[in-house]
Design an enzyme around this catalytic site. Structure first.
Site, PDB file in Angstrom:
ATOM      1  CD  GLU A 321      -5.517 -24.117 -22.540  1.00  0.00           C
ATOM      2  OE1 GLU A 321      -6.214 -23.138 -22.861  1.00  0.00           O
ATOM      3  OE2 GLU A 321      -5.374 -24.487 -21.356  1.00  0.00           O
ATOM      4  CB  CYS A 414      -7.559 -17.548 -17.450  1.00  0.00           C
ATOM      5  SG  CYS A 414      -7.205 -18.249 -19.080  1.00  0.00           S
TER       6      CYS A 414
END
Length: 653
Positions: A321, A414
């Site tokens: 990420e 998230c």
């Protein structure tokens, strides 16, 4: 901070005294802040963002408790409180943060409009959080239930301080929105515990360490701002300055390769990097630390010039990420996590307040309308964790969190509550004020105010470029109304009363059009931004899109979707850049959007029967194939009809 003024549109006069600071949003610099600007108060009353926020308030937020229940987040809090028996549910040690982000979103929503059902849900969850907290202030259901109470032994992956940060931010939001102390008491108790444990060698503290995921740092600064407790600010400074000293193995992934003050580019996990930089901007704001400010300015420029997608999206790699190398900006493999777009907005807003520069709000605008908003469906019920710039014909979707198809919820959830909290608090990112007057960073129909100054705005932006402003409250002295002229805008007009100016006699300085005078109630200003559709090319060092163009109009990036190109896929489409672009408003499409109509070809390649797809390049020539009309939709609205191919960048040859 004094500013140069346009000689064409201003008059000489002493600066007014600074009005009171009244905004109470997620970022509230203290009375001694060294920032150029302070947040102003904005009421969003109609238009584009009002619609998106209404969906958030009426659909997304009310679904939160049920989704948190079904995913096990609330069950874990009951387990930690001893209220039920069973096993921990969830795959990650940071699942508590989904609860905290939802609480923050709900708090900002309650600050705008009373809602008995929402308030009841908030109170019930706060009671759960408080019951799960241990007597010394520690709170983390993963470690309390799964790790046998073993604390701070896995700072690299454990996310204990990360969870604490989101709890603190939720508590500050709830206190600012309601004035009630219940959640703030929980957060302060946890922060006091952390302060008793962490510190430099020789400080008498047990641990010299940092969390693998920055977040507690910016939260601690806001807790200092809310409570006046200086030790929270000092603790934030300690954490920020301990990154880059090998406490987590020296990995760039978790911002531990080089101290932030010495870094020359953004790297590693994008969200972690940006949360750390937001904290650095907060510290520079409160302390006047010139080195931290310089680092923020340096790293922001490195990010925007070499590592930011056209949509404002950030992150090149799925595996970690993270940011890639300079100009490594892939299309179908772009990560562009929704949380990274949110973190970018948070950091850029802090830099805008700190420096007073409009460029930071230029990036906020681009990110909000594109890289961020794509993360939630138009109906507010489905989400994208990653936001690619291309989905190919015949794409095989991996499913899960990294799906290119909208999903009801995620194992790592998230992003959805993060979207909720930004939309619920969006008005706090739109305007600012200083001793000179009021600055409007983002355009919406509503009411902007700062101290004695207030302005009403009416606009259908981003579909139309006219922003009509009326002065409602004003002192009897000169002040400056500053309007951001977006970076993408090449032509504008502004009418002040009966006088009209364009970009030749109304100079824009550092992105601001500054109108200074002694205003009267009822005075009008009309800013017209020309929204002609345009083709955009990337820096030639971006290999992934060399020879391609993208369609933009105003702040919106556009894309093609399979459903709008009948008769075949998108892989064979070639844009014809010589033909004009046309604009067509479609109230029937995707909740009402303005489309851009372009011309292109469905490319025909000779099939020589070879099994090998590589050929000797042919001389440049006009593309051959069938002429087709291409309907481009705003990127934020993709993946809201049926599954299929999508692309932002279109080959032109």
């Amino acid at each position: 901070m004094p500013r140069p003024r346009s000689t064409a549109l201003s008059s000489s006069a002493p600066a007014p005294s600074e009005p009171a600071r009244t905004a109470t949003g997620p970022v509230q610099p203290g009375p001694g802040a060294k920032a150029a600007l302070a947040p102003a108060t904005v009421e969003v009353r109609a238009g584009f963002w009002s619609t998106r926020r209404e969906v958030n308030a009426c659909v997304s937020l009310p679904q939160g408790p049920g989704l948190l229940e079904s995913a096990g987040n609330l069950h874990n809090l009951r387990l930690a409180a001893g209220a039920v028996e069973g096993d921990f549910r969830g795959a990650y040690p940071f699942v508590d943060t989904d609860v905290y982000k939802w609480l923050e979103a709900a708090a900002w929503q309650l600050a705008q409009q009373p809602d008995a059902d929402l308030e009841l849900a908030v109170d019930r969850i706060i009671a759960l959080v408080a019951a799960a907290q241990q007597p010394d202030g520690y709170l983390n259901t993963w470690f309390q239930l799964v790790k046998g109470g073993e604390r701070y032994k896995d700072l690299r992956w454990g996310h204990e301080l990360y969870c604490a940060g989101h709890l603190i931010q939720a508590a500050v939001a709830h206190h600012r929105a309601t004035g009630r102390p219940q959640l703030l008491d929980v957060a302060r108790k946890f922060a006091d515990h952390i302060d008793s444990v962490f510190g430099l060698p020789g400080s008498g503290k047990e641990i010299d360490g940092i969390d693998g995921h920055p977040e507690v740092e910016t939260a601690l600064v806001e807790l200092y701002r809310e409570t006046g407790e200086r030790r929270y600010l000092d603790l934030a400074g300690y954490f920020v300055d301990r990154f880059g000293h090998g406490l987590l193995g020296g990995e760039a992934y978790c911002q531990d390769r080089v101290p932030l003050r010495e870094a020359d580019t953004v790297e590693g996990h994008a969200v972690r990097q940006l949360y750390l930089l937001a904290a650095a901007a907060d510290l520079a704001t409160e302390t006047g630390d010139a080195e931290l400010r310089a680092a923020g300015e340096r790293l922001w420029r490195a990010m925007t010039t070499t590592k930011t997608h056209l949509t404002g999206g950030l992150g090149a790699h799925h595996d970690e990420e993270d940011f890639g190398d300079p100009y490594e900006l892939p299309n179908e493999r772009a990560y562009c996590e929704t949380c990274a777009a949110i973190a970018s907005v948070q950091w850029s807003w802090r830099m805008a307040l700190l420096t007073g520069e409009a460029r930071y709000s230029d990036l906020i605008e681009r990110t909000l309308y594109n890289g961020f908003l794509a993360g939630v469906s138009l109906d507010g019920e489905r989400w994208l964790y990653v936001n690619p710039l291309q989905v190919r014909d015949g794409h095989t979707d991996p499913g899960g969190d990294q799906s290119a198809r909208r999903t009801r919820w995620f194992r790592c959830a998230c992003c959805p509550p993060n979207v909720m909290r930004l939309l619920a608090s969006l008005e706090h990112y739109l305007a600012s004020g200083d001793e000179q007057g009021l600055q409007i960073h983002q355009f919406t129909t509503g009411h902007y105010s700062y101290g004695e100054l207030s302005v009403r705005a009416e606009t259908d932006y981003p579909w139309h470029g006219t922003i009509a402003l009326t002065v409602e409250d004003t002192p009897d002295r000169p002040w400056t109304l500053s309007l951001r002229v977006p970076q993408w805008c090449r032509e504008f007009r502004v009418r002040v009363g009966e006088l009209t100016y364009d970009q030749t006699d109304a100079p824009v300085e550092d992105g601001w059009l500054r109108l200074e005078r002694t205003w009267a109630r009822g005075d009008s200003v009309v800013l017209e931004l020309m929204l002609e559709p345009r083709l955009t090319a990337a820096d030639p060092r971006v290999d992934a899109v060399r020879g391609c163009a993208a369609i933009e109009r105003g702040p919106l990036v556009y894309c093609l979707e399979q459903v709008d190109v009948p008769g075949g896929g998108l892989d064979d489409i070639v844009l014809d850049p010589t033909r004009p672009l046309a604009v067509k408003h479609r109230p029937d499409l995707l909740g009402g959007v303005t489309t851009v109509v372009a011309a292109g070809y469905r490319r025909r390649l000779a099939d020589d029967g070879s099994w090998w797809p590589y050929r000797t390049p042919a001389p440049d020539a006009a593309p051959t194939g069938d002429l087709v009309e291409l309907t481009a939709i705003p990127y934020y609205a993709w993946a809201n009809r049926r599954d299929g191919a999508m692309r932002v960048w279109l080959p032109t040859s």
